[in-house]
Write a protein that holds these residues in place. Structure first.
Motif, PDB file in Angstrom:
ATOM      1  N   LEU A   1      -6.645   3.440  -4.289  1.00 27.84           N
ATOM      2  CA  LEU A   1      -5.246   3.175  -4.628  1.00 27.84           C
ATOM      3  C   LEU A   1      -5.176   2.662  -6.061  1.00 27.84           C
ATOM      4  O   LEU A   1      -5.304   1.469  -6.315  1.00 27.84           O
TER       5      LEU A   1
ATOM      6  N   ARG B   1       0.879   4.316  -2.719  1.00 25.11           N
ATOM      7  CA  ARG B   1       0.644   5.714  -2.342  1.00 25.11           C
ATOM      8  C   ARG B   1       1.733   6.645  -2.851  1.00 25.11           C
ATOM      9  O   ARG B   1       1.533   7.863  -2.918  1.00 25.11           O
TER      10      ARG B   1
ATOM     11  N   VAL C   1       0.834  -1.204   0.000  1.00 26.42           N
ATOM     12  CA  VAL C   1       0.000   0.000   0.000  1.00 26.42           C
ATOM     13  C   VAL C   1       0.868   1.253   0.000  1.00 26.42           C
ATOM     14  O   VAL C   1       0.599   2.224  -0.720  1.00 26.42           O
TER      15      VAL C   1
END
Length: 231
Positions: free
Chosen positions: A121, A90, A86
């Motif tokens: 995302l 980002r 993640v």
């Protein structure tokens, strides 16, 4: 921000509550967060944003790294692996989470535990195929830009199918591909249960569970977790 216990233990408490009370995991997380003085899990998660271990780990990784992420069950290694992927997404890099252990719903639940909405995302991907192997991962990463991050859950399952090459061959292939492509490949790993009988605070390479032979020197970096500590 002061929690009664490390956050991975709060997540474990919520999973147990969800099973025992037969309630959705997100509701159990909210209940646990309220007990800690927060409005809900999203509020607690927002307070944690500046202290995400996944961001800290990613900051220490470089293109071409082959990383082993190891811990005993229930210590948060899967969540940390997700956090790393993640964190990559980002920053605008592809973050891919390959899992032979969980289905899509399981992964979404764990993302919610992190306060993450995967729909926000654009470069984050979850892959749950039973065909995951080194060749499968390499094929998926072949067109990815330098610095793409692939997290594989988990090491000991890669050669469970007889048609897949033995583990040592697969890890060497991943290392060679990462070196050439500039990808970062993180493999989540089990730790031998004998570690629980030792007095060490954290596992090390000698504690990695290896049902099949593997040269652990192939890994350029390692990350170990236990009881809220990380090295």
């Amino acid at each position: 921000m002061k929690l009664s216990v490390p956050v991975f233990k709060l997540k474990r408490r919520a999973r147990i509550l969800a099973r025992q009370a037969q309630m959705p995991l997100h509701a159990a997380l909210d209940k646990v967060a309220r007990e800690e003085g927060f409005r809900g899990w999203s509020h607690l998660s927002a307070a944690l944003d500046g202290h995400r271990p996944g961001q800290a780990v990613l900051a220490q990784l470089e293109p071409g790294d082959l990383v082993l992420l190891g811990a005993r069950p229930g210590q948060g290694k899967t969540l940390l692996g997700l956090e790393i992927a993640v964190a990559a997404a980002r920053t605008g890099r592809p973050g891919l989470f390959f899992t032979l252990e969980y289905n899509q719903t399981d992964v979404i639940d764990r993302l919610r535990a992190l306060g993450v909405d995967p729909a926000r995302l654009g470069s984050f991907f979850v892959l749950t195929s039973d065909d995951i192997s080194a060749d499968h991962v390499i094929a998926r990463l072949r067109t990815a830009p330098r610095g793409a991050v692939a997290v594989i859950d988990y090491l000991q399952l890669l050669d469970q199918k007889r048609r897949n090459p033995e583990l040592g061959i697969q890890i060497r292939a991943l290392k060679e591909f990462a070196a050439v492509s500039g990808a970062i490949v993180v493999l989540i790993s089990q730790i031998d249960r004998g570690f629980d009988l030792k007095s060490k605070k954290l596992p090390e390479l000698s504690d990695v569970r290896l049902p099949n032979p593997l040269d652990l020197s192939l890994f350029s970096k390692t990350c170990f977790l236990h009881d809220g500590e990380m090295r």
